[in-house]
Design a protein around this motif. Structure first.
Motif, PDB file in Angstrom:
ATOM      1  N   SER A 205     -21.574  24.687  -6.719  1.00 58.11           N
ATOM      2  CA  SER A 205     -20.946  25.997  -6.698  1.00 58.11           C
ATOM      3  C   SER A 205     -21.916  27.173  -6.748  1.00 58.11           C
ATOM      4  CB  SER A 205     -19.974  26.120  -7.869  1.00 58.11           C
ATOM      5  OG  SER A 205     -18.982  25.121  -7.760  1.00 58.11           O
TER       6      SER A 205
ATOM      7  N   LYS B 287     -13.477  18.469   0.353  1.00 60.60           N
ATOM      8  CA  LYS B 287     -12.358  18.816  -0.529  1.00 60.60           C
ATOM      9  C   LYS B 287     -11.037  18.332   0.073  1.00 60.60           C
ATOM     10  CE  LYS B 287     -12.306  23.117  -2.015  1.00 60.60           C
ATOM     11  NZ  LYS B 287     -12.639  24.544  -2.195  1.00 60.60           N
TER      12      LYS B 287
ATOM     13  N   VAL C 173     -17.120  23.346  -7.858  1.00 60.37           N
ATOM     14  CA  VAL C 173     -16.796  22.269  -6.926  1.00 60.37           C
ATOM     15  C   VAL C 173     -17.667  21.084  -7.308  1.00 60.37           C
ATOM     16  CG1 VAL C 173     -16.832  21.516  -4.522  1.00 60.37           C
ATOM     17  CG2 VAL C 173     -16.197  23.877  -5.082  1.00 60.37           C
TER      18      VAL C 173
ATOM     19  N   LYS D  65     -12.037  20.736  -7.158  1.00 56.25           N
ATOM     20  CA  LYS D  65     -12.327  22.003  -7.821  1.00 56.25           C
ATOM     21  C   LYS D  65     -12.002  21.847  -9.295  1.00 56.25           C
ATOM     22  CE  LYS D  65     -12.577  26.690  -6.909  1.00 56.25           C
ATOM     23  NZ  LYS D  65     -12.776  27.646  -5.931  1.00 56.25           N
TER      24      LYS D  65
END
Length: 118
Positions: free
Chosen positions: A56, A83, A95, A90
């Motif tokens: 992230s 994802k 992430v 998340k």
């Protein structure tokens, strides 16, 4: 009538150079066994993220780009795809790799793979 089924055990050993190589081998096997058809770059990103804890922050993304000669737009595209597949999840603002498929890559890994008929 019961048939005699023979179970075959085969032991393989693959030395790796570091945690990243270990993680890449593991995620390559998962991809192959589950027919995920992950690319080399996707496997590298998953392995890197598993070791770093998340993908992230800008400094982590920049480190990935430097290590694997990639670009920020490429990472963003890969993250979106992973994802959607459920490989990345998340967790608040971060992430991460799905906890179901994460291991401690500092240790040796022993996998038992059972391929069954039917």
């Amino acid at each position: 009538m019961e048939t005699n089924k023979k179970i075959v055990v085969q032991k393989l050993k693959k030395p790796v150079s570091d945690n990243y190589a270990c993680a890449e081998k593991y995620y390559s096997l998962l991809s192959s066994l589950n027919e995920l058809k992950l690319t080399t770059r996707e496997i590298q990103l998953i392995a890197f993220t598993a070791i770093k804890g998340n993908i992230s922050y800008a400094n982590i993304r920049n480190e990935f780009c430097a290590k694997y000669r990639s670009s920020a737009p490429t990472i963003n595209n890969l993250i979106s795809k992973l994802k959607r597949m459920g490989v990345f999840v998340k967790d608040g603002t971060k992430v991460k790799v799905n906890p179901l498929i994460i291991l401690n890559f500092e240790n040796d890994i022993v996998l038992q793979i059972t391929v069954t008929h039917g």
